[in-house]
Scaffold this motif. Sequence first.
Motif, PDB file in Angstrom:
ATOM      1  N   GLY A  88      31.990  39.360  38.442  1.00 22.93           N
ATOM      2  CA  GLY A  88      32.801  38.372  37.670  1.00 22.93           C
ATOM      3  C   GLY A  88      32.890  36.774  38.313  1.00 22.93           C
ATOM      4  N   ARG A 133      30.559  34.383  38.469  1.00 18.04           N
ATOM      5  CA  ARG A 133      29.771  33.556  37.520  1.00 18.04           C
ATOM      6  C   ARG A 133      28.897  32.645  38.433  1.00 18.04           C
ATOM      7  NH1 ARG A 133      34.993  33.741  36.653  1.00 18.04           N
ATOM      8  NH2 ARG A 133      35.496  31.562  37.148  1.00 18.04           N
ATOM      9  N   TYR A 136      29.049  33.711  29.466  1.00 18.95           N
ATOM     10  CA  TYR A 136      30.251  34.346  29.593  1.00 18.95           C
ATOM     11  C   TYR A 136      31.116  34.860  28.377  1.00 18.95           C
ATOM     12  CZ  TYR A 136      32.872  36.411  33.496  1.00 18.95           C
ATOM     13  OH  TYR A 136      33.373  37.257  34.519  1.00 18.95           O
ATOM     14  N   TRP A 193      34.109  34.780  27.718  1.00 21.11           N
ATOM     15  CA  TRP A 193      35.597  34.069  28.081  1.00 21.11           C
ATOM     16  C   TRP A 193      36.499  34.917  27.395  1.00 21.11           C
ATOM     17  CZ3 TRP A 193      35.100  31.520  32.390  1.00 21.11           C
ATOM     18  CH2 TRP A 193      34.031  30.690  32.625  1.00 21.11           C
ATOM     19  N   PRO A 198      35.741  40.546  31.191  1.00 23.60           N
ATOM     20  CA  PRO A 198      34.562  40.083  30.545  1.00 23.60           C
ATOM     21  C   PRO A 198      33.217  40.257  31.632  1.00 23.60           C
ATOM     22  CG  PRO A 198      35.976  38.713  31.950  1.00 23.60           C
ATOM     23  CD  PRO A 198      36.381  39.841  32.139  1.00 23.60           C
ATOM     24  N   TYR A 199      32.044  40.231  31.077  1.00 18.64           N
ATOM     25  CA  TYR A 199      30.967  40.341  31.557  1.00 18.64           C
ATOM     26  C   TYR A 199      29.858  39.194  31.309  1.00 18.64           C
ATOM     27  CZ  TYR A 199      32.290  45.234  32.322  1.00 18.64           C
ATOM     28  OH  TYR A 199      33.100  46.418  32.408  1.00 18.64           O
ATOM     29  N   ARG A 207      46.824  35.166  32.071  1.00 19.67           N
ATOM     30  CA  ARG A 207      45.380  34.974  32.710  1.00 19.67           C
ATOM     31  C   ARG A 207      44.894  36.635  32.633  1.00 19.67           C
ATOM     32  NH1 ARG A 207      41.737  36.899  34.360  1.00 19.67           N
ATOM     33  NH2 ARG A 207      40.409  36.847  35.825  1.00 19.67           N
ATOM     34  N   GLY A 215      42.765  37.215  29.678  1.00 22.19           N
ATOM     35  CA  GLY A 215      41.323  36.640  29.993  1.00 22.19           C
ATOM     36  C   GLY A 215      41.086  35.119  30.611  1.00 22.19           C
ATOM     37  N   LEU A 216      39.970  34.984  30.979  1.00 28.00           N
ATOM     38  CA  LEU A 216      39.849  33.421  31.497  1.00 28.00           C
ATOM     39  C   LEU A 216      39.920  32.370  30.457  1.00 28.00           C
ATOM     40  CD1 LEU A 216      37.272  34.172  34.271  1.00 28.00           C
ATOM     41  CD2 LEU A 216      39.385  33.235  34.668  1.00 28.00           C
ATOM     42  N   ASP A 265      40.210  33.781  39.741  1.00 29.22           N
ATOM     43  CA  ASP A 265      39.071  33.400  39.270  1.00 29.22           C
ATOM     44  C   ASP A 265      38.018  34.310  38.905  1.00 29.22           C
ATOM     45  OD1 ASP A 265      37.427  30.713  39.069  1.00 29.22           O
ATOM     46  OD2 ASP A 265      35.993  31.926  40.110  1.00 29.22           O
ATOM     47  N   GLY A 282      36.105  37.241  37.101  1.00 32.61           N
ATOM     48  CA  GLY A 282      36.458  37.820  35.809  1.00 32.61           C
ATOM     49  C   GLY A 282      36.760  39.209  35.795  1.00 32.61           C
TER      50      GLY A 282
END
Lengths: 250, 620
Positions: free
Chosen positions: A97, A99, A112, A114, A119-120, B25, B29-30, B100, B102
Amino acid sequence: MKAAILTDTTKCNGCHECVVACKKENKLPLDLPRRWDLDDGLSARNWTSIVEGPQQSLVRKQCRHCLEPACASACPVGALHKTSVGAVVYDAAKCMGCRYCMMACPYGIPRYEWQAAVPYVRKCVLCYDRISAGRQPACTEACPTKATIFGDRDQLLAEAHRRIRDNPGVYVNTVWGENEVGGSSVLYISNVDLSFLTGGHSPGTKPLPSTTALAMEAVPFAFCGVLTLMAGVNWIIGRRMNPQKDEPDE
Amino acid sequence: MNRVRRLKFVLWSLLGLAASVAVPRFLFGLGASTNLSDANPWGVWIGFDVMAGVALAAGGFIVTATVYIFKLDRFHAVVRPAVLTAFLGYAAVAISLLFDLGLPWNIWHMMVFWNPHSPLFEVGWCVMLYLAVLALEFFPVPAEDFPRLAKVRAVLVKARLPLVILGIGLSTLHQSSLGSLFLIMPYRLHPLWYSPILPLLFLVSAIALGISMVIFESHVTAYLYRRQPESEVLASFAGASRWVLLIYLAVRFGDLLVRHQAGQLLAFDWRAAIFWFEVAAMAIVPIALFWTSRVRQSRAGQWATASLVVFGVVLNRIDVGGVAHLRPDGAFYLPAWTEIAISVGVVSAAVLAFLFMVERFRVWERRPADPEQDPLKLPEFDAVDDTWLGVPGIAARTTYSMAFIIAAAFGFGFLHVEAAETRGLEPIPVHQARGGRDILWIDGNLDGFGVTFKHVEHEKREGAKQSCVKCHHMNLPRDEGTACSRCHGDMYLPSDSFRHDWHASPSGGRVACYQCHARGQARTAATAVACDKCHKDLVPAGAAIKVKQYRAVAYTEAMHRLCIGCHVKKAKENKKPEMTRCDWCHKDKRQVIDSREIVLRRRGLTGINVVLPPPDAGGK
């Protein structure tokens, strides 16, 4: 065979059948607008989209499956790689992750998830399962006007050049994807300049992995060089500070 | 000692704030906790925490090289704090990365799945190894206090030189490779910053920053603990720093000239302005200042100039990491407060750890007096009425934990829970469908993709006046044909159509609790009387849809159920299967434009009353 897709934007009528087929094939989730979306229609839940170019042209956007993909070169864990059939595929089990692939892609394709706590990265994988089984991708199969077709890269390139040659004045004399960033498996011919897809300028013909290759190849040498230099300097200075001890202990 | 305590109080508060932000967070998730987007996949956690964090920790390898390789023993006093700062700096980088990434639990993948082509792979490995090296380099300091560890300590002290050399090698690699990260995005990084020699620029500026960081840190801690800074040593460092900065400046501008990008310097845009500001702060002004011997020798001069270099190089890292990127139009990124809170919190944690170490162990030649120990104070009484003014000096730990908890509570209070829950699905208020009664333009999020609903045709087809109740299943009191958007207020989220407070207000009839909620029962929606008990005309007679509660489903959902349900039926009756397809109503953008033209044309021909959105309603 080197799998490839040729998209002829003059034939596209914007019916979105490819988008629907892609969503169905890859079981992509419901399409709700999100804060982090770009306005090109691509997202973690839409791997292909149709964007409006200059002169109301309709251009299908998807992963270009570069011959030397920047994303695969950038990924620190090798979660992305170019398969022998031509698809650039993603191994979610390896991804951590970071990015970096999204930053590295010259076309800004990877998206992404988000919204997810786990997440992938998501992008077109050229229906890798289907093409491995000898079938064509869902999008090209669904296209009713044959605006986007699937085939061998060399044959499609020849076909693209044939169309440009046989229809003087219709196409811009460029096959996008033939040489850009070292060439890609997704090719375009169009009646308009497609450089708007990369922010108005061509990304050049140099494969992007070569930009970091020099720095990365220098790493072991630099490392050994610095170690040797430091050890050497230390030894010399040590000797000078103790002049009476000419020979260091062996 | 109060300086230290005040600082710790602030740091613990910031840490508490960060702790509260960490919850959404990892829970949501982000997307819910940052302003990152597909256009800006990297934000302040990379630009500041990682890029600047690694550079800020460069002091470790500079000082160890000075003392152990070049054997300049007079610098020995700053070795321990520099190594400690480096260790904590790298630890902070690693912790920020966990926020940061994921999938932070997969961070170990880098050790197993190799991609040696990736600069990030190299950075990751180097940081990992260097963190271990720094731990081993610093370990002898705390080990001094534990006689049991004497043997381990002796081994590590003997291994110091190889460790130092290894550390310098690793630092050289990853300080420069942080620059290599951006070599792969020539189209993304602005030409004033993008350069094939970015790795070299990063290495040289990291050296300059490392030196300045030692000066900066020595002065700050000298202020905090009222101790003498190592001024003479620092003056030598300041002298060295100006040369490094001069080399940097020459390389930076030489590179611009060689790449024929120098013209960009004179461009009157904000990027050129940032470039000049950055270069002035990190190099031009500090060089000028450090060239003056008075500045080099004075405490204030050293401190101010070093701070400027620190600021400038950090700005440079942030610029390369994000500010100087060329993005798709309109994709602007400003970090969310939650992102900044985490960044600041991680730094606070590192500073707290630093303060703990210098107080507990012999990091400096002389350990500072224990700042926690208050001189014993007697209880204070008010001079006038002899009121006891409370316990004097709550124990420091209690104060800090209180600061932490209160800040965390504040943090939770500020969290936008709804935004976190909906995860980027921002509430888009539905504007009443425009277009009068004949043709409605239904476009809840005003993005230009909408449905032209031919109200008049539907009404005619379904049997004129009698057909209203097929769709309008609920009208506001004394209203008929209430617009859908009055209750279905949000495109994607259910909304509350019942105005509870209004009913209790004088204008709402001052309804008492028991008039709706039976006495002796819990006052919930379930126990309240139904709306139509009072509002007899709320549900029109013969309405096709029966509403049982006042909570309205989302706008899209309501429309889809209503329209599609009917269309499915009609498609069968009329043998027109295409009626059930999405594009039967949702034309694509071009067709929307077309239908707009059709409607405009029709208006002239038949006099149908249509109000269309302005042509530029697409971008909101």
